[in-house]
Design a protein around this motif. Structure first.
Motif, PDB file in Angstrom:
ATOM      1  N   HIS A  35       0.841  -1.194   0.000  1.00  0.00           N
ATOM      2  CA  HIS A  35       0.000   0.000   0.000  1.00  0.00           C
ATOM      3  C   HIS A  35       0.880   1.249   0.000  1.00  0.00           C
ATOM      4  CE1 HIS A  35      -3.061  -2.839   1.537  1.00  0.00           C
ATOM      5  NE2 HIS A  35      -3.943  -2.005   1.039  1.00  0.00           N
ATOM      6  N   GLY A  67      -5.268  -5.710  -6.049  1.00  0.00           N
ATOM      7  CA  GLY A  67      -5.867  -5.766  -4.721  1.00  0.00           C
ATOM      8  C   GLY A  67      -5.587  -4.518  -3.908  1.00  0.00           C
ATOM      9  N   ASP A  71      -8.348  -1.682  -2.653  1.00  0.00           N
ATOM     10  CA  ASP A  71      -8.460  -1.253  -1.262  1.00  0.00           C
ATOM     11  C   ASP A  71      -8.311   0.261  -1.144  1.00  0.00           C
ATOM     12  OD1 ASP A  71      -8.687  -1.724   1.608  1.00  0.00           O
ATOM     13  OD2 ASP A  71      -6.554  -1.219   1.683  1.00  0.00           O
ATOM     14  N   ARG A  75     -11.166   3.196  -0.046  1.00  0.00           N
ATOM     15  CA  ARG A  75     -10.934   4.205   0.996  1.00  0.00           C
ATOM     16  C   ARG A  75     -11.065   5.626   0.437  1.00  0.00           C
ATOM     17  NH1 ARG A  75      -6.890   2.194   5.200  1.00  0.00           N
ATOM     18  NH2 ARG A  75      -6.791  -0.045   4.873  1.00  0.00           N
TER      19      ARG A  75
END
Length: 138
Positions: A35, A67, A71, A75
């Motif tokens: 991330h 992925g 995510d 958000r």
């Protein structure tokens, strides 16, 4: 004993510690190192998906990047416009919140090394990679 270990052992061990350490740094936001890598890459400049995949190729498959992007999009931290992925206002805020902690972690990694020692270490590792990446054997 430590000095008798080959460079591969040290590289592997350092990679494990970097992975775990950076995961710990960003865990407060419910994130992983991947991330952070996506956030940091997009904080530098919006990116087309193939360019983002290429930038992260040493660390993650395109499926893993999918992925992470899903995510981050959920958000509302990443959005796509005109074929470019970019951080949203909230995504820039998240990057800003994490940047100081990541910088502190990176300083900790290099603690006790002079700037010259750090540069020499990186240069030595880069040379080893070049030796094994398509360079003709001598």
């Amino acid at each position: 004993m430590q000095q008798q270990r080959p460079v591969g052992w040290w590289v592997k061990r350092l990679d494990e510690l970097l992975e775990r350490g950076l995961d710990d740094v960003v865990a407060a936001e419910g994130l992983s190192r991947r991330h952070w890598q996506v956030l940091d890459t997009l904080a530098a400049a919006p990116s087309a998906r193939p360019d983002l995949d290429a930038a992260l190729a040493p660390f993650a498959t395109p499926a893993r990047v999918d992925g992470v992007l899903a995510d981050l999009a959920a958000r509302d931290w990443v959005e796509e416009h005109a074929g470019l992925l970019a951080l949203t206002h909230d995504g820039r805020g998240a990057h800003g919140r994490l940047a100081g902690a990541v910088a502190a972690f990176r300083r900790r990694v290099a603690e006790g090394l002079s700037a010259e020692e750090y540069a020499a270490t990186v240069a030595g590792l880069a040379r080893m990679v070049a030796n094994l990446e398509g360079q003709p054997r001598r």
